[in-house]
Design an enzyme around this catalytic site. Sequence first.
Site, PDB file in Angstrom:
ATOM      1  N   TYR A 185      -2.658  -1.675 -12.297  1.00  8.18           N
ATOM      2  CA  TYR A 185      -3.756  -1.082 -11.522  1.00  8.18           C
ATOM      3  C   TYR A 185      -4.825  -2.120 -11.164  1.00  8.18           C
ATOM      4  O   TYR A 185      -5.505  -1.984 -10.139  1.00  8.18           O
ATOM      5  CB  TYR A 185      -4.353   0.132 -12.244  1.00  8.18           C
ATOM      6  CG  TYR A 185      -3.409   1.316 -12.171  1.00  8.18           C
ATOM      7  CD1 TYR A 185      -3.304   2.060 -10.999  1.00  8.18           C
ATOM      8  CD2 TYR A 185      -2.588   1.647 -13.234  1.00  8.18           C
ATOM      9  CE1 TYR A 185      -2.414   3.120 -10.903  1.00  8.18           C
ATOM     10  CE2 TYR A 185      -1.688   2.701 -13.156  1.00  8.18           C
ATOM     11  CZ  TYR A 185      -1.608   3.440 -11.986  1.00  8.18           C
ATOM     12  OH  TYR A 185      -0.726   4.473 -11.872  1.00  8.18           O
ATOM     13  N   ARG A 205      -3.518  -3.337  -7.963  1.00  3.10           N
ATOM     14  CA  ARG A 205      -3.731  -2.342  -6.893  1.00  3.10           C
ATOM     15  C   ARG A 205      -5.203  -2.355  -6.471  1.00  3.10           C
ATOM     16  O   ARG A 205      -5.539  -2.261  -5.315  1.00  3.10           O
ATOM     17  CB  ARG A 205      -3.370  -0.917  -7.365  1.00  3.10           C
ATOM     18  CG  ARG A 205      -1.967  -0.672  -7.895  1.00  3.10           C
ATOM     19  CD  ARG A 205      -0.910  -0.657  -6.833  1.00  3.10           C
ATOM     20  NE  ARG A 205      -0.615  -1.948  -6.283  1.00  3.10           N
ATOM     21  CZ  ARG A 205       0.038  -2.924  -6.924  1.00  3.10           C
ATOM     22  NH1 ARG A 205       0.479  -2.772  -8.136  1.00  3.10           N
ATOM     23  NH2 ARG A 205       0.252  -4.098  -6.338  1.00  3.10           N
ATOM     24  N   GLN A 265      -4.303  12.398  -1.482  1.00  2.00           N
ATOM     25  CA  GLN A 265      -3.566  11.992  -2.682  1.00  2.00           C
ATOM     26  C   GLN A 265      -3.814  10.516  -2.957  1.00  2.00           C
ATOM     27  O   GLN A 265      -3.373   9.979  -3.959  1.00  2.00           O
ATOM     28  CB  GLN A 265      -2.071  12.198  -2.472  1.00  2.00           C
ATOM     29  CG  GLN A 265      -1.650  13.652  -2.383  1.00  2.00           C
ATOM     30  CD  GLN A 265      -0.171  13.760  -2.061  1.00  2.00           C
ATOM     31  OE1 GLN A 265       0.678  13.411  -2.855  1.00  2.00           O
ATOM     32  NE2 GLN A 265       0.133  14.253  -0.889  1.00  2.00           N
ATOM     33  N   ASP A 287      -7.044   5.012  -3.076  1.00  2.00           N
ATOM     34  CA  ASP A 287      -7.912   4.000  -2.455  1.00  2.00           C
ATOM     35  C   ASP A 287      -9.189   4.659  -1.926  1.00  2.00           C
ATOM     36  O   ASP A 287      -9.315   5.892  -1.923  1.00  2.00           O
ATOM     37  CB  ASP A 287      -7.155   3.250  -1.346  1.00  2.00           C
ATOM     38  CG  ASP A 287      -6.798   4.140  -0.157  1.00  2.00           C
ATOM     39  OD1 ASP A 287      -7.692   4.779   0.409  1.00  2.00           O
ATOM     40  OD2 ASP A 287      -5.596   4.194   0.216  1.00  2.00           O
ATOM     41  N   HIS A 324      -5.668  12.734  -6.904  1.00  2.00           N
ATOM     42  CA  HIS A 324      -4.996  11.922  -7.917  1.00  2.00           C
ATOM     43  C   HIS A 324      -5.869  10.790  -8.466  1.00  2.00           C
ATOM     44  O   HIS A 324      -5.345   9.841  -9.039  1.00  2.00           O
ATOM     45  CB  HIS A 324      -3.694  11.343  -7.339  1.00  2.00           C
ATOM     46  CG  HIS A 324      -2.675  12.409  -7.047  1.00  2.00           C
ATOM     47  ND1 HIS A 324      -1.605  12.220  -6.214  1.00  2.00           N
ATOM     48  CD2 HIS A 324      -2.575  13.678  -7.497  1.00  2.00           C
ATOM     49  CE1 HIS A 324      -0.880  13.336  -6.158  1.00  2.00           C
ATOM     50  NE2 HIS A 324      -1.458  14.238  -6.915  1.00  2.00           N
ATOM     51  N   THR A 351       2.002  11.835   4.166  1.00  2.00           N
ATOM     52  CA  THR A 351       2.512  12.227   2.846  1.00  2.00           C
ATOM     53  C   THR A 351       3.932  12.751   2.979  1.00  2.00           C
ATOM     54  O   THR A 351       4.235  13.529   3.884  1.00  2.00           O
ATOM     55  CB  THR A 351       1.610  13.264   2.132  1.00  2.00           C
ATOM     56  OG1 THR A 351       2.319  13.786   1.007  1.00  2.00           O
ATOM     57  CG2 THR A 351       1.164  14.399   3.025  1.00  2.00           C
ATOM     58  N   SER A 352       4.792  12.289   2.076  1.00  2.00           N
ATOM     59  CA  SER A 352       6.197  12.696   2.127  1.00  2.00           C
ATOM     60  C   SER A 352       6.378  14.126   1.613  1.00  2.00           C
ATOM     61  O   SER A 352       7.471  14.668   1.666  1.00  2.00           O
ATOM     62  CB  SER A 352       7.025  11.755   1.255  1.00  2.00           C
ATOM     63  OG  SER A 352       6.582  11.848  -0.091  1.00  2.00           O
TER      64      SER A 352
HETATM   65  P1  NAD Z   1       4.650   8.759  -0.193  1.00  2.00           P
HETATM   66  O1  NAD Z   1       4.694   7.287  -0.377  1.00  2.00           O
HETATM   67  O2  NAD Z   1       5.520   9.627  -1.011  1.00  2.00           O
HETATM   68  O3  NAD Z   1       4.920   9.084   1.334  1.00  2.00           O
HETATM   69  C1  NAD Z   1       4.328   8.327   2.350  1.00  2.00           C
HETATM   70  C2  NAD Z   1       4.571   9.012   3.668  1.00  2.00           C
HETATM   71  O4  NAD Z   1       3.868   8.264   4.646  1.00  2.00           O
HETATM   72  C3  NAD Z   1       6.044   9.062   4.090  1.00  2.00           C
HETATM   73  O5  NAD Z   1       6.367  10.357   4.529  1.00  2.00           O
HETATM   74  C4  NAD Z   1       6.110   8.053   5.232  1.00  2.00           C
HETATM   75  O6  NAD Z   1       7.052   8.438   6.219  1.00  2.00           O
HETATM   76  C5  NAD Z   1       4.706   8.126   5.775  1.00  2.00           C
HETATM   77  N1  NAD Z   1       4.243   6.946   6.497  1.00  2.00           N
HETATM   78  C6  NAD Z   1       4.659   5.660   6.381  1.00  2.00           C
HETATM   79  N2  NAD Z   1       3.970   4.877   7.233  1.00  2.00           N
HETATM   80  C7  NAD Z   1       3.116   5.682   7.895  1.00  2.00           C
HETATM   81  C8  NAD Z   1       2.130   5.465   8.904  1.00  2.00           C
HETATM   82  N3  NAD Z   1       1.891   4.252   9.397  1.00  2.00           N
HETATM   83  N4  NAD Z   1       1.425   6.540   9.345  1.00  2.00           N
HETATM   84  C9  NAD Z   1       1.665   7.777   8.865  1.00  2.00           C
HETATM   85  N5  NAD Z   1       2.582   8.053   7.918  1.00  2.00           N
HETATM   86  C10 NAD Z   1       3.293   7.001   7.445  1.00  2.00           C
HETATM   87  O7  NAD Z   1       3.126   9.132  -0.347  1.00  2.00           O
HETATM   88  P2  NAD Z   1       2.405  10.399  -0.962  1.00  2.00           P
HETATM   89  O8  NAD Z   1       3.072  11.632  -0.475  1.00  2.00           O
HETATM   90  O9  NAD Z   1       0.960  10.171  -0.691  1.00  2.00           O
HETATM   91  O10 NAD Z   1       2.668  10.309  -2.526  1.00  2.00           O
HETATM   92  C11 NAD Z   1       2.420   9.087  -3.136  1.00  2.00           C
HETATM   93  C12 NAD Z   1       1.674   9.131  -4.426  1.00  2.00           C
HETATM   94  O11 NAD Z   1       1.418   7.745  -4.727  1.00  2.00           O
HETATM   95  C13 NAD Z   1       0.328   9.772  -4.359  1.00  2.00           C
HETATM   96  O12 NAD Z   1       0.222  10.543  -5.490  1.00  2.00           O
HETATM   97  C14 NAD Z   1      -0.698   8.634  -4.416  1.00  2.00           C
HETATM   98  O13 NAD Z   1      -1.643   8.893  -5.436  1.00  2.00           O
HETATM   99  C15 NAD Z   1       0.062   7.410  -4.828  1.00  2.00           C
HETATM  100  N6  NAD Z   1      -0.147   6.228  -3.936  1.00  2.00           N
HETATM  101  C16 NAD Z   1      -1.363   6.010  -3.368  1.00  2.00           C
HETATM  102  C17 NAD Z   1      -1.553   4.934  -2.514  1.00  2.00           C
HETATM  103  C18 NAD Z   1      -2.928   4.713  -1.906  1.00  2.00           C
HETATM  104  O14 NAD Z   1      -3.919   5.187  -2.456  1.00  2.00           O
HETATM  105  N7  NAD Z   1      -3.036   4.014  -0.759  1.00  2.00           N
HETATM  106  C19 NAD Z   1      -0.512   4.080  -2.223  1.00  2.00           C
HETATM  107  C20 NAD Z   1       0.747   4.315  -2.828  1.00  2.00           C
HETATM  108  C21 NAD Z   1       0.901   5.409  -3.676  1.00  2.00           C
END
Ligand code: NAD
Length: 231
Positions: A56, A59, A89, A92, A107, A174-175
């Site tokens: 972290y 990150r 979620q 950042d 989260h 979000t996926s």
């Molecule tokens: P995920 O990684 O499961 O899904 C990401 C989604 O974003 C996918 O559906 C993908 O197709 C889509 N995507 C990719 N590039 C994109 C773009 N340029 N514009 C729009 N969509 C795009 O993410 P999630 O559903 O948020 O779950 C991930 C978990 O991981 C969360 O709980 C979160 O806390 C954590 N996480 C957070 C960060 C962050 O804060 N930036 C980064 C990685 C993971």
Amino acid sequence: MDKQKKLVILSGAGISAESGLKTFRGGDGLWEDHRIEDVASPEGWQRDRELVLRFYDERRKQVLQAQPNEAHRALAELESHFHVDIVTQNIDDLHERGGSSNILHLHGEIVKARGSLDESYVILLDQETIPLGMKCPKGSQMRPYIVWFGEAVPLLENAARLVIQADILVIVGTSLNVYPAAGLIDFAPEGCPIIAIDPNDIPLPQGVTHLKKKASEGIPLLARQLIEDHS
Ligand code: NAD
């Protein structure tokens, strides 16, 4: 101009991808080369605190160097036209730095730390790292202020309350794989238009409009449309 309409945004890692922050499931199920259970679960923390803290710390450094993109900024601009609530979620702070006012972090937040045994002790970090030996006043090691897999999501009810009141719901980046966050969509009131912005196919309930674009393109496009339709 319709200032009273409530716009609720459910955002995930994809909205920050174009700011250089990697998403979770780039296909391999790993997060920055680490198994999720090693770095984002209470069991991982019990096994190797040092590894989790360093993960972290990295990150956090990346987030502090990243800049909000067009999508974050366009959401902030929508506040001149709608009441906007963001349920993210993301851990950042790019929505905050992009200028949005009402942000609920489901989260947790990478820029904060909490006591590992005292979750009510939360601080805003004034340094990039959480070292081993940094303790809360009750004596427990400080850990990232992040909700890990297998932990309760304390703000879930607050988030559901926002979604229930939505006039328009927008899902972006979000996926919809991570529960209970993914279930929030079910709280949208009947008849509430739901628009999902994601360049890839995601599991969407019937009736959701899928704008198959990257966030930096899709959000400004949708914002222009919404402003036109409601002014
Ligand atoms: P995920 O990684 O499961 O899904 C990401 C989604 O974003 C996918 O559906 C993908 O197709 C889509 N995507 C990719 N590039 C994109 C773009 N340029 N514009 C729009 N969509 C795009 O993410 P999630 O559903 O948020 O779950 C991930 C978990 O991981 C969360 O709980 C979160 O806390 C954590 N996480 C957070 C960060 C962050 O804060 N930036 C980064 C990685 C993971």
